[in-house]
Design a protein around this motif. Structure first.
Motif, PDB file in Angstrom:
ATOM      1  N   VAL A 300      13.960  47.003  67.949  1.00  0.00           N
ATOM      2  CA  VAL A 300      15.018  47.020  70.078  1.00  0.00           C
ATOM      3  C   VAL A 300      14.883  45.253  70.699  1.00  0.00           C
ATOM      4  CG1 VAL A 300      14.242  47.940  72.153  1.00  0.00           C
ATOM      5  CG2 VAL A 300      14.635  48.949  70.136  1.00  0.00           C
ATOM      6  N   LEU A 301      13.725  45.431  70.032  1.00  0.00           N
ATOM      7  CA  LEU A 301      13.368  43.888  71.199  1.00  0.00           C
ATOM      8  C   LEU A 301      13.707  42.659  71.046  1.00  0.00           C
ATOM      9  CD1 LEU A 301      10.561  43.901  72.034  1.00  0.00           C
ATOM     10  CD2 LEU A 301      12.149  44.791  73.601  1.00  0.00           C
ATOM     11  N   THR A 302      14.354  42.540  69.983  1.00  0.00           N
ATOM     12  CA  THR A 302      15.171  41.490  68.855  1.00  0.00           C
ATOM     13  C   THR A 302      16.557  42.131  68.808  1.00  0.00           C
ATOM     14  OG1 THR A 302      14.280  42.343  66.608  1.00  0.00           O
ATOM     15  CG2 THR A 302      13.261  40.612  67.617  1.00  0.00           C
ATOM     16  N   GLY A 303      17.300  43.250  68.910  1.00  0.00           N
ATOM     17  CA  GLY A 303      18.191  42.998  69.179  1.00  0.00           C
ATOM     18  C   GLY A 303      18.838  43.862  67.712  1.00  0.00           C
ATOM     19  N   ARG A 304      18.434  44.558  66.754  1.00  0.00           N
ATOM     20  CA  ARG A 304      18.097  44.672  65.783  1.00  0.00           C
ATOM     21  C   ARG A 304      18.597  45.935  65.352  1.00  0.00           C
ATOM     22  NH1 ARG A 304      13.469  43.364  62.071  1.00  0.00           N
ATOM     23  NH2 ARG A 304      12.215  43.158  63.830  1.00  0.00           N
ATOM     24  N   THR A 305      19.666  47.049  66.558  1.00  0.00           N
ATOM     25  CA  THR A 305      19.375  47.878  66.595  1.00  0.00           C
ATOM     26  C   THR A 305      20.746  48.250  66.060  1.00  0.00           C
ATOM     27  OG1 THR A 305      19.909  47.848  69.024  1.00  0.00           O
ATOM     28  CG2 THR A 305      18.043  48.668  67.771  1.00  0.00           C
ATOM     29  N   ARG A 306      21.300  49.716  65.290  1.00  0.00           N
ATOM     30  CA  ARG A 306      23.021  50.069  65.651  1.00  0.00           C
ATOM     31  C   ARG A 306      23.476  50.831  67.030  1.00  0.00           C
ATOM     32  NH1 ARG A 306      23.214  51.923  59.496  1.00  0.00           N
ATOM     33  NH2 ARG A 306      22.633  50.331  58.168  1.00  0.00           N
ATOM     34  N   ALA A 307      22.513  50.883  67.937  1.00  0.00           N
ATOM     35  CA  ALA A 307      22.700  52.001  68.986  1.00  0.00           C
ATOM     36  C   ALA A 307      22.423  51.656  69.892  1.00  0.00           C
ATOM     37  CB  ALA A 307      23.314  53.374  68.639  1.00  0.00           C
ATOM     38  N   THR A 308      22.623  52.280  71.251  1.00  0.00           N
ATOM     39  CA  THR A 308      21.812  51.613  72.689  1.00  0.00           C
ATOM     40  C   THR A 308      21.446  53.355  73.359  1.00  0.00           C
ATOM     41  OG1 THR A 308      23.611  50.881  73.886  1.00  0.00           O
ATOM     42  CG2 THR A 308      21.473  49.847  72.516  1.00  0.00           C
ATOM     43  N   GLY A 309      21.265  53.425  74.317  1.00  0.00           N
ATOM     44  CA  GLY A 309      21.044  54.543  75.099  1.00  0.00           C
ATOM     45  C   GLY A 309      19.864  55.540  73.831  1.00  0.00           C
ATOM     46  N   VAL A 310      20.473  57.476  74.323  1.00  0.00           N
ATOM     47  CA  VAL A 310      18.908  57.895  73.669  1.00  0.00           C
ATOM     48  C   VAL A 310      19.743  58.357  72.400  1.00  0.00           C
ATOM     49  CG1 VAL A 310      18.511  59.870  73.997  1.00  0.00           C
ATOM     50  CG2 VAL A 310      19.106  58.967  76.211  1.00  0.00           C
ATOM     51  N   VAL A 311      18.795  58.143  71.415  1.00  0.00           N
ATOM     52  CA  VAL A 311      18.937  56.906  69.914  1.00  0.00           C
ATOM     53  C   VAL A 311      17.492  58.326  68.968  1.00  0.00           C
ATOM     54  CG1 VAL A 311      20.817  55.431  70.150  1.00  0.00           C
ATOM     55  CG2 VAL A 311      17.985  54.780  69.990  1.00  0.00           C
ATOM     56  N   THR A 312      18.143  58.478  67.597  1.00  0.00           N
ATOM     57  CA  THR A 312      17.412  58.617  67.124  1.00  0.00           C
ATOM     58  C   THR A 312      17.212  57.732  65.380  1.00  0.00           C
ATOM     59  OG1 THR A 312      18.338  59.281  65.553  1.00  0.00           O
ATOM     60  CG2 THR A 312      17.655  60.658  66.944  1.00  0.00           C
TER      61      THR A 312
END
Length: 336
Positions: A300-312
């Motif tokens: 998350v801190l390095t921007g390696r996410t496919r989605a933001t908000g409330v996620v699994t």
């Protein structure tokens, strides 16, 4: 971006693994909790703040300067709403390790729409229960847009439950969360759970299991994978530990504090006559929670996410890549 990560409930059993894992990866833990004595005992040489879920100003001070907060403090029904609001005020990411199904449902229901367009991540149940089954199911689904059913089967050679686990079970009062006909339902505690058998891989083999096991994996999978039914099973062997009148909790067997407990998680995804299976085996469900939630935090801190908000976990990350980054003793994913 700050490398500081706040750990709330820092003197709990799982939190100590989380703190060690953050430090191992070069992140800076900032410890907090409501008990000054217990906090001082674990915070030697580290920044710490006495903070309580019912004192918003204390939470604001504890989160100041951090980029994310990991909530390890139960009861999560009390701490999660307060910490999510504190994270929102601070503009930082929130992750927790709750295994409480009803709390996870409430978190998704209460905050999905509120944080739909947020730049931050709110990630409940980022732990052995909640993330492992979700990641395995997501990896098994692969390119399938939908499945007829998803089954998650967990085998433990023992449980060695923490005090928090036992208290969470009492708060659930026997109620079970199930997903059938494309919806989550909460069954009353007076309805008996189904029983049967499941043939696991080594070292378990055929095991007696209880069905409708109330695990947060059912909740997380239901958030984003399209299926009509999710079944969850647990072998009966570890259940005696939950009813032990005098449990002594996890017993460390190595320098890291891990217990000797062996776990195996198997996920089977079915579509028509086809099925795909994904499995993961390792040691100590509490200890493995630390690399799960810290791996998630680092991504998350390095921007390696496919989605933001409330996620699994399965929504936010590349499931196969995430699973391969964990310290598992065996991982088997379907080839396509």
């Amino acid at each position: 971006m700050s490398q500081k990560v706040a750990v709330f409930g820092a003197y709990g059993h799982t939190a100590r693994f989380v703190t060690a894992e953050l430090a191992r990866r070069g992140l800076t833990p900032v410890l907090s909790g409501r008990d000054p004595g217990k906090l001082a005992a674990v915070a030697e040489g580290m920044e710490s703040h006495v903070a309580s879920a019912d004192e918003p100003a204390s939470l604001d001070r504890a989160l100041a300067g951090a980029s994310a907060v990991i909530n390890c403090a139960g009861p999560f029904g009390d701490t999660a709403p307060a910490l999510i609001e504190a994270a929102r005020r601070a503009g930082i990411h929130y992750l927790d390790v709750t295994g409480e199904t009803l709390v996870a449902i409430d978190t998704f229901d209460a905050h999905r729409d509120r944080f739909r367009d947020a730049d931050t991540v709110i990630a409940p149940a980022m732990a052995f229960y909640g993330a492992m089954g979700d990641l395995l199911a997501t990896a098994a689904m692969g390119d399938w847009p939908a499945a007829d059913e998803i089954a998650v089967a967990v085998a433990l050679d023992s449980w060695q439950p923490t005090r928090g686990t036992l208290l969470a079970g009492k708060r659930r009062a026997g109620r079970r969360v199930v997903f059938t006909d494309q919806r989550l339902r909460v069954l009353p505690g007076d309805e008996p759970a189904p029983t049967g058998t499941w043939t696991f891989g080594d070292p378990f083999g055929e095991q007696e299991v209880v069905g409708q096991f109330s695990t947060t994996d059912v909740v997380t999978i239901a958030q984003h994978l399209k299926t009509a039914r999710i079944d969850a099973f647990l072998n009966t062997t570890p259940l005696k530990d939950l009813s032990d009148p005098d449990p002594d909790g996890p017993r460390a067997t190595d320098a890291t504090g891990r217990s000797a407990q062996v776990f195996l998680v198997e996920v089977v995804v079915k579509r028509g006559a086809e099925q795909r299976r994904a499995t993961a085996r390792g040691r100590d469900i509490y200890a493995v929670t630390a690399p799960i939630v810290v791996e998630a935090t680092e991504r998350v801190l390095t921007g390696r996410t496919r989605a933001t908000g409330v996620v699994t976990a399965g929504e936010a990350f590349d499931a196969e890549d995430f699973l391969r980054a964990l310290p598992l003793e065996e991982l088997a994913l379907p080839t396509r």
